[in-house]
Design a protein around this motif. Structure first.
Motif, PDB file in Angstrom:
ATOM      1  N   GLN A  49       0.838  -1.193   0.000  1.00 56.66           N
ATOM      2  CA  GLN A  49       0.000   0.000   0.000  1.00 56.66           C
ATOM      3  C   GLN A  49       0.873   1.242   0.000  1.00 56.66           C
ATOM      4  OE1 GLN A  49      -3.656   0.026   2.335  1.00 56.66           O
ATOM      5  NE2 GLN A  49      -3.146   2.088   3.052  1.00 56.66           N
ATOM      6  N   VAL A  50       0.627   2.109  -0.943  1.00 50.55           N
ATOM      7  CA  VAL A  50       1.364   3.367  -1.047  1.00 50.55           C
ATOM      8  C   VAL A  50       0.688   4.447  -0.221  1.00 50.55           C
ATOM      9  CG1 VAL A  50       2.164   5.164  -2.636  1.00 50.55           C
ATOM     10  CG2 VAL A  50       2.187   2.765  -3.344  1.00 50.55           C
ATOM     11  N   ALA A  51      -0.631   4.528  -0.330  1.00 56.27           N
ATOM     12  CA  ALA A  51      -1.352   5.583   0.371  1.00 56.27           C
ATOM     13  C   ALA A  51      -2.811   5.206   0.506  1.00 56.27           C
ATOM     14  CB  ALA A  51      -1.228   6.917  -0.376  1.00 56.27           C
ATOM     15  N   GLU A  52      -3.454   5.792   1.508  1.00 57.33           N
ATOM     16  CA  GLU A  52      -4.904   5.716   1.634  1.00 57.33           C
ATOM     17  C   GLU A  52      -5.444   7.134   1.625  1.00 57.33           C
ATOM     18  OE1 GLU A  52      -8.496   3.680   4.214  1.00 57.33           O
ATOM     19  OE2 GLU A  52      -6.413   3.429   4.843  1.00 57.33           O
ATOM     20  N   PHE A  53      -6.486   7.364   0.831  1.00 54.74           N
ATOM     21  CA  PHE A  53      -7.030   8.700   0.649  1.00 54.74           C
ATOM     22  C   PHE A  53      -8.396   8.820   1.320  1.00 54.74           C
ATOM     23  CE2 PHE A  53      -4.791   7.539  -3.383  1.00 54.74           C
ATOM     24  CZ  PHE A  53      -3.648   8.288  -3.167  1.00 54.74           C
ATOM     25  N   PRO A  54      -8.754  10.008   1.774  1.00 52.95           N
ATOM     26  CA  PRO A  54     -10.076  10.193   2.369  1.00 52.95           C
ATOM     27  C   PRO A  54     -11.172  10.383   1.326  1.00 52.95           C
ATOM     28  CG  PRO A  54      -8.841  12.232   2.497  1.00 52.95           C
ATOM     29  CD  PRO A  54      -7.901  11.205   1.942  1.00 52.95           C
ATOM     30  N   HIS A  55     -10.801  10.404   0.040  1.00 56.27           N
ATOM     31  CA  HIS A  55     -11.755  10.632  -1.034  1.00 56.27           C
ATOM     32  C   HIS A  55     -11.655   9.510  -2.065  1.00 56.27           C
ATOM     33  CE1 HIS A  55     -11.971  14.556   0.787  1.00 56.27           C
ATOM     34  NE2 HIS A  55     -10.692  14.753   0.548  1.00 56.27           N
ATOM     35  N   GLN A  56     -12.636   9.461  -2.949  1.00 54.93           N
ATOM     36  CA  GLN A  56     -12.656   8.429  -3.979  1.00 54.93           C
ATOM     37  C   GLN A  56     -11.710   8.810  -5.118  1.00 54.93           C
ATOM     38  OE1 GLN A  56     -16.562   7.442  -5.398  1.00 54.93           O
ATOM     39  NE2 GLN A  56     -15.938   5.344  -5.825  1.00 54.93           N
ATOM     40  N   VAL A  57     -10.702   7.991  -5.309  1.00 53.22           N
ATOM     41  CA  VAL A  57      -9.676   8.224  -6.318  1.00 53.22           C
ATOM     42  C   VAL A  57     -10.010   7.439  -7.581  1.00 53.22           C
ATOM     43  CG1 VAL A  57      -8.180   6.293  -5.628  1.00 53.22           C
ATOM     44  CG2 VAL A  57      -7.158   8.352  -6.629  1.00 53.22           C
ATOM     45  N   THR A  58      -9.583   7.945  -8.731  1.00 56.39           N
ATOM     46  CA  THR A  58      -9.630   7.138  -9.954  1.00 56.39           C
ATOM     47  C   THR A  58      -8.245   7.053 -10.565  1.00 56.39           C
ATOM     48  OG1 THR A  58     -10.369   9.077 -11.236  1.00 56.39           O
ATOM     49  CG2 THR A  58     -12.056   7.511 -10.494  1.00 56.39           C
ATOM     50  N   GLY A  59      -7.722   8.178 -11.061  1.00 57.99           N
ATOM     51  CA  GLY A  59      -6.489   8.143 -11.839  1.00 57.99           C
ATOM     52  C   GLY A  59      -5.226   8.182 -11.012  1.00 57.99           C
ATOM     53  N   VAL A  60      -4.186   7.568 -11.561  1.00 57.08           N
ATOM     54  CA  VAL A  60      -2.836   7.673 -11.011  1.00 57.08           C
ATOM     55  C   VAL A  60      -1.869   7.690 -12.171  1.00 57.08           C
ATOM     56  CG1 VAL A  60      -2.558   5.161 -10.771  1.00 57.08           C
ATOM     57  CG2 VAL A  60      -1.123   6.705  -9.415  1.00 57.08           C
ATOM     58  N   THR A  61      -0.789   8.425 -12.021  1.00 62.49           N
ATOM     59  CA  THR A  61       0.285   8.396 -13.000  1.00 62.49           C
ATOM     60  C   THR A  61       1.593   8.704 -12.303  1.00 62.49           C
ATOM     61  OG1 THR A  61       0.929   9.169 -15.222  1.00 62.49           O
ATOM     62  CG2 THR A  61       0.169  10.839 -13.679  1.00 62.49           C
ATOM     63  N   VAL A  62       2.665   8.141 -12.832  1.00 64.82           N
ATOM     64  CA  VAL A  62       4.000   8.335 -12.272  1.00 64.82           C
ATOM     65  C   VAL A  62       4.878   8.928 -13.363  1.00 64.82           C
ATOM     66  CG1 VAL A  62       5.948   7.262 -11.089  1.00 64.82           C
ATOM     67  CG2 VAL A  62       3.638   6.336 -10.786  1.00 64.82           C
ATOM     68  N   SER A  63       5.495  10.064 -13.077  1.00 72.27           N
ATOM     69  CA  SER A  63       6.322  10.747 -14.071  1.00 72.27           C
ATOM     70  C   SER A  63       7.654  10.035 -14.252  1.00 72.27           C
ATOM     71  CB  SER A  63       6.561  12.195 -13.649  1.00 72.27           C
ATOM     72  OG  SER A  63       7.397  12.237 -12.498  1.00 72.27           O
ATOM     73  N   GLU A  64       8.431  10.482 -15.223  1.00 71.97           N
ATOM     74  CA  GLU A  64       9.720   9.855 -15.500  1.00 71.97           C
ATOM     75  C   GLU A  64      10.700   9.994 -14.349  1.00 71.97           C
ATOM     76  OE1 GLU A  64       9.678  13.826 -17.845  1.00 71.97           O
ATOM     77  OE2 GLU A  64       8.249  12.313 -17.129  1.00 71.97           O
ATOM     78  N   ASP A  65      10.486  10.994 -13.473  1.00 65.98           N
ATOM     79  CA  ASP A  65      11.349  11.135 -12.296  1.00 65.98           C
ATOM     80  C   ASP A  65      10.630  10.679 -11.031  1.00 65.98           C
ATOM     81  OD1 ASP A  65       9.543  13.188 -12.301  1.00 65.98           O
ATOM     82  OD2 ASP A  65      10.997  14.787 -11.931  1.00 65.98           O
ATOM     83  N   ASN A  66       9.620   9.803 -11.218  1.00 67.85           N
ATOM     84  CA  ASN A  66       8.937   9.100 -10.121  1.00 67.85           C
ATOM     85  C   ASN A  66       8.119   9.991  -9.200  1.00 67.85           C
ATOM     86  OD1 ASN A  66       9.727   6.404 -10.780  1.00 67.85           O
ATOM     87  ND2 ASN A  66      11.788   6.900 -10.056  1.00 67.85           N
ATOM     88  N   ARG A  67       7.616  11.101  -9.704  1.00 71.58           N
ATOM     89  CA  ARG A  67       6.619  11.872  -8.967  1.00 71.58           C
ATOM     90  C   ARG A  67       5.260  11.205  -9.186  1.00 71.58           C
ATOM     91  NH1 ARG A  67       7.549  18.000 -10.836  1.00 71.58           N
ATOM     92  NH2 ARG A  67       5.893  18.405  -9.283  1.00 71.58           N
ATOM     93  N   ILE A  68       4.455  11.148  -8.140  1.00 70.78           N
ATOM     94  CA  ILE A  68       3.173  10.454  -8.189  1.00 70.78           C
ATOM     95  C   ILE A  68       2.039  11.478  -8.157  1.00 70.78           C
ATOM     96  CG2 ILE A  68       1.664   8.787  -7.045  1.00 70.78           C
ATOM     97  CD1 ILE A  68       4.183   7.593  -5.747  1.00 70.78           C
ATOM     98  N   PHE A  69       1.116  11.338  -9.106  1.00 73.28           N
ATOM     99  CA  PHE A  69      -0.042  12.224  -9.182  1.00 73.28           C
ATOM    100  C   PHE A  69      -1.320  11.384  -9.191  1.00 73.28           C
ATOM    101  CE2 PHE A  69       3.539  14.302 -11.168  1.00 73.28           C
ATOM    102  CZ  PHE A  69       3.533  15.560 -10.589  1.00 73.28           C
ATOM    103  N   VAL A  70      -2.356  11.907  -8.543  1.00 73.98           N
ATOM    104  CA  VAL A  70      -3.654  11.227  -8.486  1.00 73.98           C
ATOM    105  C   VAL A  70      -4.750  12.256  -8.727  1.00 73.98           C
ATOM    106  CG1 VAL A  70      -2.901   9.376  -6.933  1.00 73.98           C
ATOM    107  CG2 VAL A  70      -3.753  11.532  -5.974  1.00 73.98           C
TER     108      VAL A  70
END
Length: 387
Positions: A49-70
């Motif tokens: 598990q990377v993270a748990e969010f208090p809201h309903q998530v759909t998308g995730v993407t990881v950039s070439e320098d490993n930044r995580i966006f949701v």
């Protein structure tokens, strides 16, 4: 995924709450090492598990320098953040708070073209940019005019550099722009529409011209004999309505020559060569004849073609991920885990690790009236050495 049949009542909107935008990060070398130990003992991929969010998530993407966006779509709650970067256990509104300031109760105060309304997908193009797809249809209800758009953000400056807005010829009422893929040369965007009439939208990123294609074609529509199940039962709302999602999951071959997609309420994977999609001289009938069935995935949401050429397929009916070792092979189960409550979107990091969100759609108040409006969701990671 689209929730176009799941419309909220005025009373439901009144119950929306803005929970704190904080993620509980549970990563770390110890957790990864444990996952790899479990993999060695069982021979199967292991989730961490990377993270748990208090809201309903759909998308995730990881950039070439490993930044995580949701991203968090406004489905059952007026989420206080639409797009976020996950940093040290916190969700940071991205690219800034201003773009995330639109609220259902205060919508008149913010221009829809320059604020996120109901973001469904985020995709890093591995060329230094993050693309944000906003269908601008909170709760899958009426589209906010001027809101449907694709936004490009420079990951070095964290600033918006370009925006493509879609009028009602591209995103008509009843549509729901769902997911996007970018061509390797950065010139074209391909978008699925999972709304009332499924379609593929092709955007020339240089000229800004968008075209709505294959609208009504069987490949982009629901399959009438398919019923989506969860926990072994057909997933239905209290009034008996089931799941009706058109063209949703989308993937692009690594050379950019083939686009793949399928409906959630469907089992068939389709593809078409992207040269035909870009060929404006083809009629609708001629383009439709170019579409090929590419075997059966079963009910699926997210699709991902990895750097080594595999296709990973989310399987929400079985809390699982499937894999096609090559694109012409049938999918086989890769990992099944009860914690994968509606695996939704997939992304591959530069080290080969696979990230997947669980949006828990079967647990929503649409299907379970006693469920919380703000539904906690998770982000998971499968370390690359397990693959």
């Amino acid at each position: 995924m689209s929730l176009r049949t799941l419309l909220l009542s005025t009373a439901a909107w009144a119950c929306f709450a803005a929970a704190p935008a904080v993620a509980q990060t549970q990563t770390g070398q110890a957790r990864t090492d444990q996952a790899l130990t479990d993999q060695a003992q069982t021979g199967k991929p292991q989730l961490e598990q990377v993270a748990e969010f208090p809201h309903q998530v759909t998308g995730v993407t990881v950039s070439e320098d490993n930044r995580i966006f949701v991203n968090f779509p406004r489905w059952t709650e007026d989420s206080p953040v639409s797009v976020a970067e996950v940093v040290d256990g916190e969700i940071r509104p991205y690219p800034n708070e201003t773009w995330n300031m639109w609220r259902n109760a205060r919508k008149a105060e913010f221009a829809p073209e320059s604020h996120f309304i109901c973001v469904q997908s985020v995709v890093a193009d591995k060329r230094g940019s993050l693309f944000v797809l906003d269908p601008a249809a909170p709760a899958q209800a009426k589209i906010v005019l001027g809101g449907p758009k694709l936004v490009q953000i420079d990951l070095k400056t964290n600033g918006v550099v370009k925006r493509w807005s879609f009028d009602q010829t591209i995103a008509p009422q009843g549509s729901y722009l769902n997911d996007v893929r970018l061509s390797p040369d950065g010139k074209t965007a391909y978008i699925t529409d999972s709304g009332l009439v499924g379609a593929i939208v092709v955007v020339d990123l240089e000229s800004g011209k968008a075209r709505r294609l294959l609208a009504g074609h069987p490949s982009t529509q629901v399959e009438p004999n398919v019923q989506v199940k969860a926990d072994g039962k057909v997933l239905r709302q209290p009034d008996g309505r089931g799941v009706e999602f058109s063209a949703d999951g989308i993937a692009l071959s690594k050379d950019g020559d083939w686009l793949y997609w399928q409906a959630i309420k469907g089992r068939t994977l389709y593809r078409v060569d992207t040269a035909s999609l870009r060929n404006e001289s083809l009629s609708s009938e001629e383009l439709g004849q170019k579409v090929q069935a590419q075997g059966v995935n079963g009910v699926a949401d997210g699709l991902l073609i990895t750097d080594d050429g595999r296709m990973i397929v989310t399987a929400p009916e079985g809390n699982a991920l499937f894999v096609r070792e090559t694109l012409d092979k049938e999918p086989v189960e890769w990992i099944a885990d009860d914690r994968l409550r509606w695996p939704d979107t997939l992304s591959e990091a530069s080290d080969g690790a696979i990230y997947v969100t669980t949006s828990r759609i079967q647990d929503m108040s649409f299907f379970k009236p006693d469920a919380p409006i703000a539904l906690p969701t998770q982000l998971w990671r499968i370390p690359a050495r397990q693959q």
